[in-house]
Design a protein around this motif. Structure first.
Motif, PDB file in Angstrom:
ATOM      1  N   TYR A  97       0.829  -1.201   0.000  1.00 10.91           N
ATOM      2  CA  TYR A  97       0.000   0.000   0.000  1.00 10.91           C
ATOM      3  C   TYR A  97       0.869   1.259   0.000  1.00 10.91           C
ATOM      4  CZ  TYR A  97      -3.169   3.577   1.734  1.00 10.91           C
ATOM      5  OH  TYR A  97      -3.880   4.733   1.889  1.00 10.91           O
ATOM      6  N   GLN A  98       1.918   1.266   0.817  1.00 10.99           N
ATOM      7  CA  GLN A  98       2.821   2.412   0.869  1.00 10.99           C
ATOM      8  C   GLN A  98       3.554   2.602  -0.459  1.00 10.99           C
ATOM      9  OE1 GLN A  98       3.120   4.719   3.412  1.00 10.99           O
ATOM     10  NE2 GLN A  98       1.338   3.625   4.174  1.00 10.99           N
TER      11      GLN A  98
ATOM     12  N   ASN B 235       1.191   4.175  -2.841  1.00 11.67           N
ATOM     13  CA  ASN B 235       1.117   5.619  -2.563  1.00 11.67           C
ATOM     14  C   ASN B 235       2.332   6.354  -3.114  1.00 11.67           C
ATOM     15  OD1 ASN B 235      -1.338   5.539  -1.278  1.00 11.67           O
ATOM     16  ND2 ASN B 235      -0.457   5.380   0.770  1.00 11.67           N
TER      17      ASN B 235
ATOM     18  N   ALA C  69       6.416   7.434   3.486  1.00 12.24           N
ATOM     19  CA  ALA C  69       6.108   6.152   2.840  1.00 12.24           C
ATOM     20  C   ALA C  69       7.338   5.251   2.814  1.00 12.24           C
ATOM     21  CB  ALA C  69       5.574   6.383   1.428  1.00 12.24           C
TER      22      ALA C  69
ATOM     23  N   ARG D 232       1.968   6.844  -6.704  1.00 13.22           N
ATOM     24  CA  ARG D 232       0.972   7.890  -6.957  1.00 13.22           C
ATOM     25  C   ARG D 232       1.593   9.268  -6.769  1.00 13.22           C
ATOM     26  NH1 ARG D 232      -3.661   9.365  -3.174  1.00 13.22           N
ATOM     27  NH2 ARG D 232      -1.980   8.678  -1.877  1.00 13.22           N
ATOM     28  N   TYR D 233       2.448   9.420  -5.754  1.00 19.54           N
ATOM     29  CA  TYR D 233       3.132  10.703  -5.552  1.00 19.54           C
ATOM     30  C   TYR D 233       4.025  11.028  -6.738  1.00 19.54           C
ATOM     31  CZ  TYR D 233       1.793   9.929  -0.652  1.00 19.54           C
ATOM     32  OH  TYR D 233       1.103   9.689   0.496  1.00 19.54           O
TER      33      TYR D 233
END
Length: 161
Positions: free
Chosen positions: A67-68, A71, A89, A74-75
Motif C-alpha cells: 500500500y505504501q 502511494n 512512505a 501515486r506521488y
C-alpha cells in the motif's frame, strides 16, 4: 510525462500481481504447510498455530508495504515525489521490511525444526525471505535519507531565491 505514467502503471500492475500471489499463498499454501508441520510433530499441539502466526503475521506488513509503495508511485505520478509524504512512505516500507524479517527470524528455529524431517531445505527459504527483506529495508532507508536530503536542499534553494 507519458513515459513516467507508463512506468508507474507497470509497477502498479506488478504490485497488484504480487499482492494476489501472496494472497494465493496465504490461502492455499500456508494451511498446507501448517497441517504438514502438525503431522510431522503431532506431540507439539501448537505447531500449526505457530506456523500461522509467523506466516500470516508477516503477510500483514507485506500488504501495508504494498500500500505504501502504491502511494509512493501515486506521488511520483502527481509530481509530489519530493515531499514529506514520500519520505514517510519510504520509512513505513523500511519498518515493514524489518518486521517481516523479524517474523521469519523468530520463526527460523521452527522452520529448522521442520527441516530436520524434510528432504528439501525449508530453512533456506526462510533465510532468503529474511535476506530479501533486509535488502529492501536497507534500500528504503537509503532512498529515505537521499530523498530527505534532496527535500532539504530544495527548501534551502527556495529560501535563497
Amino acid at each position: 510525462m507519458n513515459i513516467k505514467r507508463g512506468s508507474t502503471t507497470f509497477l502498479k500492475v506488478f504490485l497488484f500481481l504480487a499482492g494476489i500471489a501472496v494472497l494465493a499463498l496465504c490461502i492455499f499454501l500456508v494451511p498446507r504447510i501448517a497441517n504438514f508441520a502438525s503431522t510431522l510433530y503431532p506431540n507439539i499441539a501448537l505447531m500449526k498455530y505457530l506456523i500461522f502466526i509467523v506466516m500470516y503475521g508477516a503477510a500483514v506488513p507485506f500488504y501495508f508495504a504494498l500500500y505504501q509503495t502504491f502511494n509512493l508511485l501515486r506521488y511520483i505520478e502527481e509530481n509530489t515525489a519530493f515531499s514529506d509524504l514520500s519520505v514517510k512512505a519510504l520509512k513505513n516500507i523500511k519498518y515493514c521490511a524489518v518486521t517481516i524479517s523479524g517474523f521469519y527470524i523468530v520463526g527460523m528455529p521452527l522452520f529448522s525444526f521442520i527441516a530436520k524431517k524434510v528432504d528439501p531445505p525449508v530453512g533456506f527459504i526462510g533465510l532468503i525471505i529474511i535476506f530479501a527483506s533486509f535488502v529492501i529495508a536497507v534500500f528504503a532507508a537509503i532512498l529515505q535519507r537521499l530523498l530527505q536530503e534532496a527535500i532539504n536542499i530544495k527548501s534551502e534553494n527556495d529560501l535563497t531565491v
